[in-house]
Scaffold this motif. Structure first.
Motif, PDB file in Angstrom:
ATOM      1  N   SER A  64       0.842  -1.185   0.000  1.00 24.29           N
ATOM      2  CA  SER A  64       0.000   0.000   0.000  1.00 24.29           C
ATOM      3  C   SER A  64       0.884   1.244   0.000  1.00 24.29           C
ATOM      4  N   ARG A  65       0.274   2.403   0.086  1.00 29.75           N
ATOM      5  CA  ARG A  65       1.039   3.635   0.119  1.00 29.75           C
ATOM      6  C   ARG A  65       1.908   3.747   1.371  1.00 29.75           C
ATOM      7  N   ARG A  66       1.478   3.082   2.427  1.00 30.17           N
ATOM      8  CA  ARG A  66       2.221   3.152   3.683  1.00 30.17           C
ATOM      9  C   ARG A  66       3.256   2.043   3.828  1.00 30.17           C
ATOM     10  N   SER A  67       3.266   1.093   2.916  1.00 22.24           N
ATOM     11  CA  SER A  67       4.140  -0.071   3.072  1.00 22.24           C
ATOM     12  C   SER A  67       5.607   0.312   3.173  1.00 22.24           C
ATOM     13  N   GLY A  68       6.028   1.280   2.359  1.00 25.47           N
ATOM     14  CA  GLY A  68       7.429   1.680   2.373  1.00 25.47           C
ATOM     15  C   GLY A  68       7.865   2.207   3.729  1.00 25.47           C
ATOM     16  N   LYS A  69       7.064   3.095   4.309  1.00 26.45           N
ATOM     17  CA  LYS A  69       7.419   3.677   5.609  1.00 26.45           C
ATOM     18  C   LYS A  69       7.351   2.635   6.718  1.00 26.45           C
ATOM     19  N   ILE A  70       6.356   1.758   6.648  1.00 26.53           N
ATOM     20  CA  ILE A  70       6.228   0.727   7.681  1.00 26.53           C
ATOM     21  C   ILE A  70       7.386  -0.260   7.594  1.00 26.53           C
ATOM     22  N   ASP A  71       7.758  -0.656   6.386  1.00 28.94           N
ATOM     23  CA  ASP A  71       8.903  -1.549   6.212  1.00 28.94           C
ATOM     24  C   ASP A  71      10.189  -0.891   6.695  1.00 28.94           C
ATOM     25  N   LEU A  72      10.348   0.391   6.388  1.00 27.95           N
ATOM     26  CA  LEU A  72      11.552   1.094   6.818  1.00 27.95           C
ATOM     27  C   LEU A  72      11.638   1.142   8.339  1.00 27.95           C
ATOM     28  N   GLY A  73      10.511   1.392   8.992  1.00 25.89           N
ATOM     29  CA  GLY A  73      10.499   1.369  10.451  1.00 25.89           C
ATOM     30  C   GLY A  73      10.884   0.005  10.993  1.00 25.89           C
ATOM     31  N   PHE A  74      10.399  -1.044  10.337  1.00 20.01           N
ATOM     32  CA  PHE A  74      10.757  -2.404  10.746  1.00 20.01           C
ATOM     33  C   PHE A  74      12.259  -2.603  10.687  1.00 20.01           C
ATOM     34  N   HIS A  75      12.885  -2.206   9.581  1.00 18.78           N
ATOM     35  CA  HIS A  75      14.334  -2.398   9.422  1.00 18.78           C
ATOM     36  C   HIS A  75      15.116  -1.612  10.463  1.00 18.78           C
ATOM     37  N   TRP A  76      14.756  -0.371  10.683  1.00 17.01           N
ATOM     38  CA  TRP A  76      15.477   0.446  11.652  1.00 17.01           C
ATOM     39  C   TRP A  76      15.373  -0.163  13.047  1.00 17.01           C
ATOM     40  N   ILE A  77      14.188  -0.583  13.444  1.00 19.59           N
ATOM     41  CA  ILE A  77      13.987  -1.072  14.807  1.00 19.59           C
ATOM     42  C   ILE A  77      14.626  -2.444  15.004  1.00 19.59           C
ATOM     43  N   PHE A  78      14.428  -3.354  14.071  1.00 18.41           N
ATOM     44  CA  PHE A  78      14.972  -4.697  14.249  1.00 18.41           C
ATOM     45  C   PHE A  78      16.491  -4.726  14.080  1.00 18.41           C
ATOM     46  N   PHE A  79      17.029  -3.971  13.147  1.00 17.06           N
ATOM     47  CA  PHE A  79      18.480  -3.910  13.001  1.00 17.06           C
ATOM     48  C   PHE A  79      19.092  -3.177  14.199  1.00 17.06           C
ATOM     49  N   GLY A  80      18.451  -2.083  14.617  1.00 14.65           N
ATOM     50  CA  GLY A  80      18.948  -1.342  15.773  1.00 14.65           C
ATOM     51  C   GLY A  80      18.923  -2.178  17.037  1.00 14.65           C
ATOM     52  N   ASN A  81      17.877  -2.995  17.217  1.00 12.97           N
ATOM     53  CA  ASN A  81      17.808  -3.865  18.379  1.00 12.97           C
ATOM     54  C   ASN A  81      18.982  -4.828  18.409  1.00 12.97           C
ATOM     55  N   MET A  82      19.364  -5.330  17.242  1.00 13.08           N
ATOM     56  CA  MET A  82      20.513  -6.227  17.168  1.00 13.08           C
ATOM     57  C   MET A  82      21.783  -5.522  17.630  1.00 13.08           C
ATOM     58  N   LEU A  83      21.975  -4.276  17.202  1.00 14.97           N
ATOM     59  CA  LEU A  83      23.172  -3.536  17.588  1.00 14.97           C
ATOM     60  C   LEU A  83      23.203  -3.269  19.090  1.00 14.97           C
ATOM     61  N   ILE A  84      22.045  -3.072  19.694  1.00 11.80           N
ATOM     62  CA  ILE A  84      21.978  -2.702  21.109  1.00 11.80           C
ATOM     63  C   ILE A  84      22.054  -3.909  22.027  1.00 11.80           C
ATOM     64  N   THR A  85      21.415  -5.012  21.646  1.00 13.87           N
ATOM     65  CA  THR A  85      21.241  -6.118  22.590  1.00 13.87           C
ATOM     66  C   THR A  85      22.097  -7.348  22.321  1.00 13.87           C
ATOM     67  N   SER A  86      22.607  -7.544  21.110  1.00 18.18           N
ATOM     68  CA  SER A  86      23.333  -8.776  20.808  1.00 18.18           C
ATOM     69  C   SER A  86      24.674  -8.818  21.536  1.00 18.18           C
ATOM     70  N   PRO A  87      25.152 -10.004  21.900  1.00 17.54           N
ATOM     71  CA  PRO A  87      26.451 -10.122  22.568  1.00 17.54           C
ATOM     72  C   PRO A  87      27.598  -9.532  21.757  1.00 17.54           C
ATOM     73  N   LEU A  88      27.567  -9.731  20.437  1.00 19.72           N
ATOM     74  CA  LEU A  88      28.650  -9.223  19.598  1.00 19.72           C
ATOM     75  C   LEU A  88      28.720  -7.708  19.620  1.00 19.72           C
ATOM     76  N   PHE A  89      27.619  -7.040  19.320  1.00 20.30           N
ATOM     77  CA  PHE A  89      27.661  -5.587  19.154  1.00 20.30           C
ATOM     78  C   PHE A  89      27.592  -4.837  20.485  1.00 20.30           C
ATOM     79  N   SER A  90      26.926  -5.396  21.489  1.00 21.05           N
ATOM     80  CA  SER A  90      26.917  -4.711  22.780  1.00 21.05           C
ATOM     81  C   SER A  90      28.322  -4.666  23.370  1.00 21.05           C
TER      82      SER A  90
END
Length: 385
Positions: free
Chosen positions: A142-168
């Motif tokens: 839909s028209r919102r799919s791009g923004k919603i997908d982008l939010g998904f990538h930022w949050i899930f990738f960012g969570n990995m950087l913050i919480t994973s043993p490697l990146f923390s």
């Protein structure tokens, strides 16, 4: 007659049909966009078991450098792109290399952190771009799919950087080096908030997908298989492998090869559909690109890319072991990648100033070009897709 609720459910099921679309085709996507992340993880684990740490630099040489070269072909190989973005393609690299030289000399830590963060943002945007191509090729979303997908990538990738043993471990070490190491309770609270935000957005993401299907939006299942494969590689390497070597090799294989593949087919489709005039610019750029990406000359494209990578390594004056994944001991390598945890994000930290400027300068120029040459909503870009 059937109850109204039964008819309504039947309409929902009928409207929520799947509509597949592929970046290349069914087999090509199964290999390069769905299966490659799993192959890359297996290869990276094998390298960790049987090869020295210099294997990470070898992957960067044979895959990352050619994927930069693919960008130069993509941006400078077509007259229309040179005309549309002439100022950006000339002024942009000059500014980036100027700032790279100043940053590497005068503020190396700040420069390194900017390079790392831009590299991560670039990784997010590449996978997001592929997601948008999947929607474009299948006519879904839909028209919102791009923004919603982008939010998904930022949050899930960012969570990995913050919480994973490697990146923390990496970002805590950076805070410690600056004398700003937070207490254990503060770190735990930050990571808990990150997981809570990720879980909430994951629920919202699934809800909006189901709600869109009820409204009659089509769903491309291949897109979500692609997203799942990408995050399997990232999350597995950051948690279960928790190795700079495994992360670096697997990520570079997925990121680099997928980019090279999309550039090759983009150039090939453009070359086959675009019959341009014989201006001097066309003679220097477009004809060479058209020859390299011909239907039976893919090996020319590969060979030229590898020659570029070899010449780049020679210019860097780096150890020759990199050419052979450290298997052949040609000279003594007194600097190893494992000794610097931060090398999981960039190779520049373990190289001298001269090599660092070249590697980071070309890398960030590549990031900059990709920020505007792959807009899926651009009609001229759609022509090549």
């Amino acid at each position: 007659p059937a109850p109204a609720t039964t008819l309504l459910r039947a309409d929902i099921v009928k409207s929520a049909t799947f509509q597949s679309g592929y970046i290349l085709n069914r087999r090509g996507d199964a290999i390069w966009f769905l299966g490659l992340p799993y192959i890359a993880v297996l290869f990276a684990i094998s390298c960790q078991m049987w090869l020295p740490a210099v294997a990470l630099a070898s992957i960067s040489l044979w895959i990352t450098i050619p994927h930069h070269f693919a960008t130069w072909l993509r941006t400078y190989g077509f007259k229309e792109d040179l005309s549309r973005w002439s100022q950006r393609l000339i002024v942009g690299p000059l500014i980036i290399f100027s700032l790279t030289i100043l940053g590497a000399i005068y503020v190396p830590l700040t420069f390194f952190m900017v390079n790392v963060l831009w590299d991560h943002q670039h990784s997010i945007m590449q996978q997001h771009g592929f997601s948008r191509i999947y929607d474009f090729k299948s006519g879904t979303g839909s028209r919102r799919s791009g923004k919603i997908d982008l939010g998904f990538h930022w949050i899930f990738f960012g969570n990995m950087l913050i919480t994973s043993p490697l990146f923390s471990t990496i970002w805590l070490a950076q805070f410690a080096a600056m004398g700003l190491l937070p207490e254990a309770g503060t770190v735990h609270a930050i990571q808990t908030c990150s997981w809570a935000l990720t879980a909430c957005y994951g629920i919202f993401y699934l809800w909006q997908l189901v709600d869109g299907a009820r409204r009659g939006n089509k769903i491309n299942p291949v897109k979500y298989l692609f997203i799942g494969s990408s995050y399997f590689l990232w999350y597995f390497c950051a948690w279960h492998a928790s190795s700079v070597l495994v992360w670096g090799i697997a990520h570079r294989i997925m990121h680099g090869l997928q980019y090279i593949i999309i550039v090759y087919w983009y150039l090939r489709r453009k070359a086959e559909s675009d019959k341009s005039d014989n201006s001097p610019i066309e003679g220097l750029g477009f004809k060479m690109v058209r020859y390299m990406v011909g239907s039976k000359r893919i090996w020319v494209f590969i060979a030229v890319s590898l020659v570029y990578a070899a010449l780049f390594q020679i210019v860097l004056m780096e150890p020759l072991e990199v050419f052979g994944f450290g298997i052949f001991r040609i000279s003594e390598v007194d600097r190893t990648i494992e000794s610097l945890k931060a090398v999981g994000m960039t190779d520049a930290m373990w190289q001298g100033l001269y090599a660092e400027i070249l590697v980071a300068g070309f890398g960030m120029t590549h990031f900059y070009f990709d920020s505007f040459i792959w807009k899926v909503r651009d009609k001229k870009v759609q022509k090549g897709l």
